[in-house]
Design a protein around this motif. Structure first.
Motif, PDB file in Angstrom:
ATOM      1  N   ASN A 142       0.827  -1.200   0.000  1.00 14.71           N
ATOM      2  CA  ASN A 142       0.000   0.000   0.000  1.00 14.71           C
ATOM      3  C   ASN A 142       0.865   1.255   0.000  1.00 14.71           C
ATOM      4  OD1 ASN A 142      -2.432  -1.298  -0.127  1.00 14.71           O
ATOM      5  ND2 ASN A 142      -2.819  -1.219   2.068  1.00 14.71           N
ATOM      6  N   ARG A 143       1.950   1.203   0.738  1.00 15.47           N
ATOM      7  CA  ARG A 143       2.872   2.337   0.789  1.00 15.47           C
ATOM      8  C   ARG A 143       3.493   2.579  -0.590  1.00 15.47           C
ATOM      9  NH1 ARG A 143       7.849   2.027   4.920  1.00 15.47           N
ATOM     10  NH2 ARG A 143       8.912   3.871   4.186  1.00 15.47           N
ATOM     11  N   ILE A 144       3.900   1.517  -1.261  1.00 16.51           N
ATOM     12  CA  ILE A 144       4.492   1.649  -2.595  1.00 16.51           C
ATOM     13  C   ILE A 144       3.451   2.161  -3.593  1.00 16.51           C
ATOM     14  CG2 ILE A 144       5.410   0.305  -4.530  1.00 16.51           C
ATOM     15  CD1 ILE A 144       6.998  -1.278  -2.370  1.00 16.51           C
ATOM     16  N   LYS A 145       2.226   1.650  -3.513  1.00 18.13           N
ATOM     17  CA  LYS A 145       1.163   2.154  -4.388  1.00 18.13           C
ATOM     18  C   LYS A 145       0.938   3.645  -4.165  1.00 18.13           C
ATOM     19  CE  LYS A 145      -1.492  -2.117  -4.835  1.00 18.13           C
ATOM     20  NZ  LYS A 145      -2.746  -2.792  -4.462  1.00 18.13           N
ATOM     21  N   ARG A 146       0.975   4.060  -2.900  1.00 17.79           N
ATOM     22  CA  ARG A 146       0.790   5.465  -2.574  1.00 17.79           C
ATOM     23  C   ARG A 146       1.923   6.313  -3.148  1.00 17.79           C
ATOM     24  NH1 ARG A 146       2.477   8.761   0.715  1.00 17.79           N
ATOM     25  NH2 ARG A 146       1.314  10.482   1.527  1.00 17.79           N
ATOM     26  N   ILE A 147       3.163   5.817  -3.037  1.00 19.48           N
ATOM     27  CA  ILE A 147       4.322   6.532  -3.580  1.00 19.48           C
ATOM     28  C   ILE A 147       4.180   6.690  -5.092  1.00 19.48           C
ATOM     29  CG2 ILE A 147       6.802   6.285  -4.053  1.00 19.48           C
ATOM     30  CD1 ILE A 147       6.976   4.971  -1.218  1.00 19.48           C
ATOM     31  N   PRO A 151      -4.070   3.558  -6.871  1.00 16.56           N
ATOM     32  CA  PRO A 151      -5.133   3.347  -5.875  1.00 16.56           C
ATOM     33  C   PRO A 151      -4.663   2.365  -4.791  1.00 16.56           C
ATOM     34  CG  PRO A 151      -5.968   2.991  -8.101  1.00 16.56           C
ATOM     35  CD  PRO A 151      -4.493   3.195  -8.220  1.00 16.56           C
ATOM     36  N   VAL A 152      -4.956   2.696  -3.551  1.00 16.14           N
ATOM     37  CA  VAL A 152      -4.559   1.878  -2.409  1.00 16.14           C
ATOM     38  C   VAL A 152      -5.766   1.097  -1.930  1.00 16.14           C
ATOM     39  CG1 VAL A 152      -3.636   1.955  -0.057  1.00 16.14           C
ATOM     40  CG2 VAL A 152      -2.816   3.574  -1.759  1.00 16.14           C
ATOM     41  N   SER A 153      -5.540  -0.177  -1.511  1.00 12.94           N
ATOM     42  CA  SER A 153      -6.652  -1.010  -1.046  1.00 12.94           C
ATOM     43  C   SER A 153      -7.195  -0.477   0.271  1.00 12.94           C
ATOM     44  CB  SER A 153      -6.197  -2.455  -0.873  1.00 12.94           C
ATOM     45  OG  SER A 153      -5.361  -2.580   0.257  1.00 12.94           O
ATOM     46  N   ASN A 154      -8.437  -0.849   0.580  1.00 12.59           N
ATOM     47  CA  ASN A 154      -9.107  -0.394   1.797  1.00 12.59           C
ATOM     48  C   ASN A 154      -8.809  -1.260   2.996  1.00 12.59           C
ATOM     49  OD1 ASN A 154     -10.278   1.641   0.356  1.00 12.59           O
ATOM     50  ND2 ASN A 154     -12.175   0.535  -0.025  1.00 12.59           N
ATOM     51  N   THR A 155      -8.036  -2.314   2.844  1.00 15.59           N
ATOM     52  CA  THR A 155      -7.747  -3.214   3.952  1.00 15.59           C
ATOM     53  C   THR A 155      -6.577  -2.685   4.752  1.00 15.59           C
ATOM     54  OG1 THR A 155      -8.496  -5.077   2.656  1.00 15.59           O
ATOM     55  CG2 THR A 155      -7.162  -5.567   4.592  1.00 15.59           C
ATOM     56  N   LYS A 156      -6.786  -2.546   6.032  1.00 15.94           N
ATOM     57  CA  LYS A 156      -5.728  -2.112   6.937  1.00 15.94           C
ATOM     58  C   LYS A 156      -5.387  -3.276   7.845  1.00 15.94           C
ATOM     59  CE  LYS A 156      -5.882   2.314   5.854  1.00 15.94           C
ATOM     60  NZ  LYS A 156      -4.825   3.182   5.535  1.00 15.94           N
ATOM     61  N   GLN A 157      -4.110  -3.491   8.074  1.00 15.77           N
ATOM     62  CA  GLN A 157      -3.695  -4.581   8.953  1.00 15.77           C
ATOM     63  C   GLN A 157      -2.767  -4.007  10.008  1.00 15.77           C
ATOM     64  OE1 GLN A 157      -1.702  -7.757   7.004  1.00 15.77           O
ATOM     65  NE2 GLN A 157      -1.647  -9.023   8.815  1.00 15.77           N
ATOM     66  N   PHE A 158      -2.966  -4.422  11.247  1.00 21.91           N
ATOM     67  CA  PHE A 158      -2.059  -3.997  12.307  1.00 21.91           C
ATOM     68  C   PHE A 158      -1.939  -5.100  13.319  1.00 21.91           C
ATOM     69  CE2 PHE A 158      -6.180  -2.746  13.862  1.00 21.91           C
ATOM     70  CZ  PHE A 158      -6.117  -2.899  15.226  1.00 21.91           C
ATOM     71  N   SER A 159      -0.945  -4.991  14.174  1.00 18.32           N
ATOM     72  CA  SER A 159      -0.757  -6.029  15.176  1.00 18.32           C
ATOM     73  C   SER A 159      -0.486  -5.395  16.523  1.00 18.32           C
ATOM     74  CB  SER A 159       0.401  -6.939  14.793  1.00 18.32           C
ATOM     75  OG  SER A 159       1.585  -6.210  14.728  1.00 18.32           O
ATOM     76  N   SER A 160      -0.840  -6.092  17.554  1.00 18.60           N
ATOM     77  CA  SER A 160      -0.585  -5.641  18.912  1.00 18.60           C
ATOM     78  C   SER A 160       0.777  -6.140  19.349  1.00 18.60           C
ATOM     79  CB  SER A 160      -1.672  -6.175  19.848  1.00 18.60           C
ATOM     80  OG  SER A 160      -1.556  -7.575  19.922  1.00 18.60           O
ATOM     81  N   SER A 161       1.165  -5.810  20.566  1.00 22.97           N
ATOM     82  CA  SER A 161       2.474  -6.241  21.050  1.00 22.97           C
ATOM     83  C   SER A 161       2.547  -7.756  21.192  1.00 22.97           C
ATOM     84  CB  SER A 161       2.777  -5.575  22.396  1.00 22.97           C
ATOM     85  OG  SER A 161       1.811  -5.986  23.345  1.00 22.97           O
ATOM     86  N   THR A 162       1.408  -8.411  21.232  1.00 24.82           N
ATOM     87  CA  THR A 162       1.417  -9.877  21.314  1.00 24.82           C
ATOM     88  C   THR A 162       1.560 -10.518  19.949  1.00 24.82           C
ATOM     89  OG1 THR A 162      -0.985  -9.946  21.168  1.00 24.82           O
ATOM     90  CG2 THR A 162      -0.013  -9.893  23.379  1.00 24.82           C
ATOM     91  N   GLY A 163       1.539  -9.694  18.900  1.00 25.08           N
ATOM     92  CA  GLY A 163       1.733 -10.210  17.560  1.00 25.08           C
ATOM     93  C   GLY A 163       0.469 -10.742  16.918  1.00 25.08           C
ATOM     94  N   ILE A 164      -0.677 -10.488  17.518  1.00 20.46           N
ATOM     95  CA  ILE A 164      -1.948 -10.943  16.955  1.00 20.46           C
ATOM     96  C   ILE A 164      -2.371  -9.960  15.894  1.00 20.46           C
ATOM     97  CG2 ILE A 164      -4.370 -11.410  17.441  1.00 20.46           C
ATOM     98  CD1 ILE A 164      -3.469 -11.999  20.344  1.00 20.46           C
ATOM     99  N   GLY A 165      -2.518 -10.441  14.661  1.00 21.88           N
ATOM    100  CA  GLY A 165      -2.900  -9.569  13.554  1.00 21.88           C
ATOM    101  C   GLY A 165      -4.408  -9.354  13.545  1.00 21.88           C
TER     102      GLY A 165
END
Length: 171
Positions: A142-147, A151-165
């Motif tokens: 998504n970052r490369i598409k933005r650069i 168009p960037v996809s609408n899916t956002k992914q993040f993880s907590s400190s426990t590594g759970i996506g």
């Protein structure tokens, strides 16, 4: 590069064989520390992209933002909204530093290729420690598409400190 960015602070650049990712330390006397193993595998232009990106963090005083984010994540570690918010702020910070790097070197395609090359290099430490250039592949794409102004996809992914996506779809 510092003159191009109108950066008034003197920034030192050092290398280390003990790190895997570029880092900025300090506020009054900022130091950009670059991983020696990575530098040996990059072209001079790719190293310049990294330095420009890290100078962006110095220019924006991202150290202060990092302190606030770390405090928020520590105090409210149990709250998913905090993890979502801090992730959005971190992504935004990286986007701004990408734009600062492109301001110094306008070749967006070469910058995007450099990010892909850096991501493909082997790293010995845990990738969750990386905050700057090394992100999870969907976020990197998504970052490369933005650069590249795609168009960037609408899916956002993040993880907590426990590594759970967690995947959140924004409609």
């Amino acid at each position: 590069m510092a003159n191009t960015l109108k950066l008034s602070k003197k920034v030192l650049i050092a290398t280390s064989d003990r790190i895997d990712i570029p880092m900025v330390f300090g506020h009054l006397k900022p130091i950009i520390v670059l991983p020696l193993a990575t530098l040996n595998q990059l072209s001079p232009k790719e190293v310049e992209f990294i330095i420009a990106h890290e100078l962006g963090h110095v220019l924006r005083n991202d150290y202060l933002q990092n302190l606030i984010l770390i405090a928020s994540e520590s105090l409210f570690f149990y709250h998913p909204l905090i993890w979502w918010m801090t992730n959005e702020i971190k992504q935004s910070r990286e986007h701004h530093c990408d734009e600062i790097s492109i301001e110094c070197f306008p070749d967006r395609m070469e910058y995007a290729k450099s990010l892909l090359k850096i991501e493909s290099l082997p790293h010995k430490s845990n990738r969750q420690l990386s905050l700057a250039l090394f992100t999870k592949k969907p976020l990197l794409m998504n970052r490369i598409k933005r650069i590249l102004k795609q168009p960037v996809s609408n899916t956002k992914q993040f993880s907590s400190s426990t590594g759970i996506g967690v995947v959140i779809l924004f409609i």
